[in-house]
Design an enzyme around this catalytic site. Sequence first.
Site, PDB file in Angstrom:
ATOM      1  N   GLY A 488       0.814  -1.203   0.000  1.00 53.32           N
ATOM      2  CA  GLY A 488       0.000   0.000   0.000  1.00 53.32           C
ATOM      3  C   GLY A 488       0.849   1.254   0.000  1.00 53.32           C
ATOM      4  O   GLY A 488       0.347   2.357  -0.173  1.00 53.32           O
ATOM      5  N   GLN A 489       2.168   1.090   0.190  1.00 51.10           N
ATOM      6  CA  GLN A 489       3.042   2.265   0.297  1.00 51.10           C
ATOM      7  C   GLN A 489       3.459   2.819  -1.055  1.00 51.10           C
ATOM      8  O   GLN A 489       4.068   3.878  -1.116  1.00 51.10           O
ATOM      9  CB  GLN A 489       4.267   1.930   1.160  1.00 51.10           C
ATOM     10  N   GLY A 490       3.135   2.089  -2.137  1.00 53.28           N
ATOM     11  CA  GLY A 490       3.442   2.605  -3.462  1.00 53.28           C
ATOM     12  C   GLY A 490       4.823   2.245  -3.966  1.00 53.28           C
ATOM     13  O   GLY A 490       5.361   2.916  -4.846  1.00 53.28           O
ATOM     14  N   SER A 491       5.395   1.153  -3.475  1.00 54.37           N
ATOM     15  CA  SER A 491       6.766   0.801  -3.879  1.00 54.37           C
ATOM     16  C   SER A 491       6.835   0.381  -5.340  1.00 54.37           C
ATOM     17  O   SER A 491       7.841   0.636  -6.003  1.00 54.37           O
ATOM     18  CB  SER A 491       7.326  -0.290  -2.970  1.00 54.37           C
ATOM     19  N   ALA A 709      17.285  10.145  -2.948  1.00 58.00           N
ATOM     20  CA  ALA A 709      16.083   9.798  -2.176  1.00 58.00           C
ATOM     21  C   ALA A 709      16.416   8.941  -0.964  1.00 58.00           C
ATOM     22  O   ALA A 709      17.476   8.341  -0.870  1.00 58.00           O
ATOM     23  CB  ALA A 709      15.102   9.045  -3.071  1.00 58.00           C
ATOM     24  N   LYS A 710      15.485   8.916  -0.010  1.00 55.19           N
ATOM     25  CA  LYS A 710      15.545   7.946   1.087  1.00 55.19           C
ATOM     26  C   LYS A 710      14.140   7.620   1.557  1.00 55.19           C
ATOM     27  O   LYS A 710      13.162   8.187   1.061  1.00 55.19           O
ATOM     28  CB  LYS A 710      16.413   8.470   2.223  1.00 55.19           C
ATOM     29  N   GLY A 711      14.036   6.725   2.526  1.00 57.10           N
ATOM     30  CA  GLY A 711      12.742   6.198   2.960  1.00 57.10           C
ATOM     31  C   GLY A 711      11.860   7.232   3.638  1.00 57.10           C
ATOM     32  O   GLY A 711      12.331   8.242   4.155  1.00 57.10           O
ATOM     33  N   VAL A 712      10.547   6.964   3.621  1.00 55.96           N
ATOM     34  CA  VAL A 712       9.589   7.957   4.111  1.00 55.96           C
ATOM     35  C   VAL A 712       8.429   7.333   4.893  1.00 55.96           C
ATOM     36  O   VAL A 712       7.648   8.035   5.513  1.00 55.96           O
ATOM     37  CB  VAL A 712       9.047   8.810   2.932  1.00 55.96           C
ATOM     38  N   GLU A 714       7.920   5.978   7.744  1.00 57.97           N
ATOM     39  CA  GLU A 714       7.737   6.101   9.192  1.00 57.97           C
ATOM     40  C   GLU A 714       7.902   7.521   9.718  1.00 57.97           C
ATOM     41  O   GLU A 714       7.470   7.827  10.833  1.00 57.97           O
ATOM     42  CB  GLU A 714       8.761   5.198   9.908  1.00 57.97           C
TER      43      GLU A 714
END
Lengths: 760, 152, 283
Positions: A488-491, A709-712, A714
Amino acid sequence: MATRTIGSGQVGRSVPRLEGAAKVTGRAEYVHNIRLPKMLIGKIFRSTVAQGRIKSLDVSAARALPGVYRVVTIDDVKTVIPNPLYGPAFHDQPILADGKVHYIGEPVAVVLATDPYIAEAAASLIEAEYEELPAVFDEIEAMTSAAVVHDELRPAGTFPDLKHLKGKKNTNIALDFHLRRGDPGKAFAEADHVFEHTFRSQQVLHLPLEPFVSAAELTETGLTIHTASQSPSFVRIEIARLLGWPENKVRVKVPYLGGGFGAKLYIKLEAMVAALTLLTRRPVKISLTMEEQFYTLTKHAATFRIKSAIKNGRITGRDCEVWWNGGAYADIGPRITQKSGFTAPGPYDIDNVSIDSYSLYTNLTPAGALRGFGIPQLVWAYESHTDMMARALKLDPVEFRRNNILRDGRAQATGTAMKDAAIEAVLDRLALRMNMKAPFDHGGGTVKRGRGIAIGFKASISPTTSIAIVNVAADGSVTLYCSTVDMGQGSDTANAQLVAEVLNIPAESIKVVHPDTDVTPYDMATLGSRSLYHMGHAVRLAAEDAKAKLAALAREVGVPEGANVPVAELFQKKYKMQAGNIIGTGSYIPSYVPPDANGLTPEATPFWMVGGTGAEVEVDTETGHVRVTKLINVADVGRPVNPRIVETQLSGAAVMQFGFTMQEKIELDGGQITNASFADYKIPSIVDIPPVMQNEAVESEQGSGPFGAKGVGESGTFGVSPAIANAIEDACGVRLTELPLTAEKVYRALRAAQGKPLEE
Amino acid sequence: MKFTGALSVPAPRAAVYEKVRDARFFASCIDGVRDLAQIGPDQYAAVFETKVAYMKFSFKVTVAVTRADPPSQIEAAVEGAPLGIVGRMTATSITTLTEVGDGTKIDYAVDATLTGKLGSLGQPVLRSKAREMEKQFAARLRAAFEPSEAAP
Amino acid sequence: MTPFELAEPKTLKEAVGLLDADDPTVRPIAGGTALMLMMKAGVFRPSKLVSLRAIKELTSIEIVKGELTVGATTPLAVLEHSEAVRMHAPVITRALRTLSNIRVRNVATVGGALAHADPHMDLPPVLIALGARVVVQGRSGARTIPVADLFAGYFETVLAKDELIASLIVPAQDGRRAAYLKCTTRAVHDWPALGVAVSVAADGKAIKNASIVISAATETPMRMSAAEKAASGATDDAALRRAGDAAAAEAELISDGQGSAAYKKELVRVYVARALRAALGAA
């Protein structure tokens, strides 16, 4: 949210989700929809005591119910898996209870039938007799209690630094992590002020709208598991280990997930359906109910005692003691204790630090990762503490933070120098968007108003590996194979954009193949906001590899460099027909140095996530009701690959943490969860959400990330709880130190402050 | 679930102790207990049936007097499982008798836990049921020591 | 869930005939929003369900001799959108908008909302405050019961197992003004921790008499007679607060997941006064 595209214009573009149409038209594939020929359905009979020895288990009535195919206990499981213990950090969790039960709700037996209603009815006919043993539920009591959850600790070999715990007895401490840097004793001795506070986070859970579900079937070459898992590669390795099989005999397939949030990591139902399929030689599927999710995995309740030394407005020393309530099985708790534990002092530049972080066994549902991997529990404490100190010292809360934050180049508690962490930018944007410099209307009468901010940070789990394959077909169409799970996170969309950026084609034209361990390569797991960075690099490298091979192909068939010849023509020229592939591969593992005996390392993490929240509240002083009227979430996500998805990730994370802050709590009575339903465990609905909610990614670049870019996933959770608690104190002068921030707690605090405490 | 209560009865403490020490008498004060049978010294088995509106629950229970301290205190433990639904009920009770003039004050404290399906979903209604049972228990106990014509 | 018989009678008389006075495993079912939860949880295993869905005679909303008459199987959503209801007692329309959600209101019925007797329901306190009554059909005929006398305990009513609520009658309000305040403590959309319904006969801001009912925090909806007494003749806000104090003193409150009894006492104090204020300001 600002759009900042680069190069091909694919990164930085709000590409609509590739799977959007399939999902809203009900065509997307989920494990819940799987029906296999001759499939049996399993229903679980669960423990009703918190700690006890199983004296007897009578399954005769269940077996006798017409339509029941088989009733399975641990003795049956052992005929196919002699050592049926699993877990990522400790091999402590049995597929079904083995002689002892350790929490209420633990699986004890499984009934199999083709009709789920018959299986369920039969499960309620099973009778178990237990010899009850003393139980422990509280994480502080677990430190010293006579009640010990496990007779002996059994760490998995997976993490080399846990090996020394093997065989430890008479303790509930699964892992203790200690960090010492500088001389905290001296800092406290020389301080102008010393502040000490204790905070508690309650037990909550993930509650994805798709509960846990797994199915297994035997094939001519081995075992196939269809599962709603965030970690297909781990499932394959762990099932192969349990069965003593080579990895290639186990196939794990994962379609879309209806949410995960850390619940569906490592092994949950997969070992159980594997064992049941091997026992019956028939496909077996288990779908948990919403209620059963409460007996599967929760977030860690935690107690955090924090103490700070202040000299000239600077934080010069900090002591942190954190106790994590891990429940009956370790799951990934020990990792949280260490990997999140080392950020316990917060995003502040403090020379003298000590951290003691304990992962504890208790007789509750096991606890694991939940959107933030322990960070929200820590930020809740250190950012409440920050505001309490600023208030006591009569310092502006924004300026007090600004005077103390970690800036690039400065060493964090572990000694690792901060890099590409936009802490100050997040603080500045937050203060600006909250208009913190302007005077504020604190309300009057029975409605008081307040505002508060909080910032937090997180290190990425390290070291972990991701591998990807990019396949260019003879017509030039591109397929990406990777084991990142789109829950659901759009990966899928983000990974397609990375490939598209490298190959200069539209992201919408790329097909992303979902995890299937027979087809897609290894990935550690979809967790901890690691995928965009780690898998992002692997995907980028695979695409670059494919691009280089396409260039080589062009040279081979005599096309001049820079010529704008369609890819299909290159294949045509080489193979004389529409034939062939170009396969690009990419593999990524960041560099990492494990902590030394003092918990120190020059390389603790490949990147830092930074998030902050500002809140405005209205408090009804007659009832304690708090209305959050505004919630501003600001984060450093590096360069947003897909600004629209970044925004929804920030808002989704913030809303989830808002629920954990204001309303969610697992209620317990003697170890029994008494609100195991959506009717009594209230997650936020649209009417609970603050009327004004804004989300922003600050201008920044992650130098080491794919395209910056990096993770988002949390970062939106970090600041929510303390920002709201800080706003409540600003509004009405009372400080809450225990989540959730219910109306009754606010009201009781108001009464206590008036010297008229309400009776219990 | 914790319940505490107190009542006074017009009987001397020793007599009250004798009565409440008798499991059969004690069981007769609880609505829905039937088939009480002694299974060991100070140990009994029984069936306990209770009804909430149109829903009926039966429990197979064992009752044990875990401590008897004449003439002032009795501790008992109840343990059982509902029939046809996964769950378990455990309760401990402490009954304390004090002399008040010619009469006796009975203090009781019950700590009950319900686990499984009933515990996870049925708490509010079962609490309500327990409160009703508690009132009934106190009334029956009081009635047992009152002159018969004064029975409620 | 285990198999059971499902009957679908076409008339009220037929339905009553299918019920069984002595067998609690035979139950009527209308919208099923409450009963299905009990069945899914396994705490209720019916032998027979008598569905009321096919009974056409129970779905009307009409004004008869100045009184609002509502058939028992009228879905709550129909009640919510009924112009007749809004004209007769707008407090019902307002209360329904806070009752659960659209999906539940579309199937749950007026009769079910009363017969289920969960103290957390929103309609019972409102209907008690409005002086409503129900017509109940049994084998030997019909009887009328004031809603105030319908509830016997948690999930318990005074109805026999072979009686059915046929209709609800809300008398003419003769200019009385009413309000319902729902206080939730865990989420906005939740069962109330406390419901307060009031109906006042007032001359401007001067209350001649008031009907004050609280629910959810008590085992059954309760009229607060001391508070009603305190409110009658009230001419200023201090008097409304005194009514709140009186209600807080007389209410027998229960502790649960939504709050302690001590806290709910304070909520009663505040919300009774607020409800009276709201009623005075209401149409």
